[in-house]
Design an enzyme around this catalytic site. Structure first.
Site, PDB file in Angstrom:
ATOM      1  N   HIS A 160       0.827  -1.211   0.000  1.00  0.00           N
ATOM      2  CA  HIS A 160       0.000   0.000   0.000  1.00  0.00           C
ATOM      3  C   HIS A 160       0.859   1.258   0.000  1.00  0.00           C
ATOM      4  CE1 HIS A 160      -3.345  -2.540   2.031  1.00  0.00           C
ATOM      5  NE2 HIS A 160      -3.746  -2.251   0.805  1.00  0.00           N
ATOM      6  N   CYS A 247      -3.179   0.070   9.468  1.00  0.00           N
ATOM      7  CA  CYS A 247      -4.242  -0.824   8.978  1.00  0.00           C
ATOM      8  C   CYS A 247      -5.277  -1.176  10.030  1.00  0.00           C
ATOM      9  CB  CYS A 247      -3.657  -2.153   8.501  1.00  0.00           C
ATOM     10  SG  CYS A 247      -2.232  -2.029   7.469  1.00  0.00           S
TER      11      CYS A 247
HETATM   12  N1  GLY Z   1      -3.154  -9.188   4.478  1.00  0.00           N
HETATM   13  C1  GLY Z   1      -3.393  -7.827   4.183  1.00  0.00           C
HETATM   14  C2  GLY Z   1      -3.850  -7.680   2.785  1.00  0.00           C
HETATM   15  O1  GLY Z   1      -3.246  -8.282   1.946  1.00  0.00           O
HETATM   16  O2  GLY Z   1      -4.786  -7.015   2.469  1.00  0.00           O
END
Ligand code: GLY
Length: 254
Positions: A160, A247
């Site tokens: 991300h 997250c």
């Molecule tokens: N495990 C986090 C994702 O890949 O979205």
């Protein structure tokens, strides 16, 4: 400041992984570490809305990817990984309880909240494996009436945008320039992660306080030397699920 958090799914071992290999996850320890993360948010003055675990949704502890919460409205996402799309309906009632205007990204758009970095009225969105231009165009059009400008940011080698860059304040970012072009952030003072700590750019900003993982001591020292007050938390089991500290919460002003 408020936060939405969700307890760790007992199925977290079946999480999506994109840029790291699969290792055994100690689910009990993941629960414990997540509890400590939530306690840390509370100690920093955040009022936490704790949502129950979703046994059928392995990645659902990573609530950040499901919704973008702005002062004026919420935008439910459409995660790039199909296995994560049901997480959005799961969080929608909690979102509707805190925002009257709730928009939603639709196909062919895909976007994960982890790709969305807001600094004041600037919104940077990573063009990642999870987030595409169609979603960025939808988001720009949703946010335009509220005065936000949206910038698409190419990136590589990480999941991300917020794996590569986050804000320490309105004028300072913490960045790994190997994963994102630092030229997109020239208007900000830049602190670069330590060479040996590629994953260290992901931090949570709570007012003037910073929360970061405990496993990046060199970058911690750099951030402290720049004058920031930093709390740390051990999230090793969540990192094995390719998660990071941003997250695990959706922060918003109530
Ligand atoms: N495990 C986090 C994702 O890949 O979205």
């Amino acid at each position: 400041m408020h936060a939405l958090c969700r307890a760790v799914s007992p199925a977290i071992a079946d999480c999506e992984l994109s840029f790291i290999g699969r290792e055994p996850i100690n689910v009990a320890l993941a629960h414990l570490q997540h509890g400590e993360y939530v306690e840390c948010l509370k100690k920093l003055g955040v009022s936490v809305i704790e949502l129950p675990a979703e046994p059928g949704l392995p990645d659902s502890v990573f609530v950040e990817d499901t919704v973008l919460l702005f002062d004026e409205l919420a935008v439910l996402t459409r995660p790039g990984a199909e296995s994560r799309r049901a997480e959005v309906d799961a969080i929608a009632p909690a979102v509707q309880a805190v925002r009257t205007q709730v928009e939603r990204i639709s196909a062919p758009g895909t976007i994960d909240g982890g790709d969305v970095l807001r600094i004041g009225k600037r919104v940077f969105v990573g063009l990642s494996q999870r987030s595409n231009q169609a979603a960025i165009d939808q988001l720009a059009s949703i946010l335009k009436p509220f005065g936000y400008s949206v910038t698409a940011v190419p990136m590589q080698e990480c999941l991300h945008l917020k794996s590569a860059v986050t804000a320490l304040s309105d004028d300072t970012v913490l960045i790994n320039p190997d994963w994102v072009d630092a030229a997109y952030f020239t208007e900000y003072r830049q602190i670069r992660v330590a060479d040996s700590e590629a994953h260290a750019a992901n931090v949570v900003r709570i007012g003037a306080a910073i929360l970061m993982p405990s496993c990046f001591p060199e970058t911690l020292a750099l951030v402290q030397a720049a004058g920031f007050a930093v709390s740390t938390v051990d999230v090793s089991e969540l990192q094995k699920a390719e998660g990071a500290v941003t997250c695990c919460s959706v922060l918003f002003i109530g």
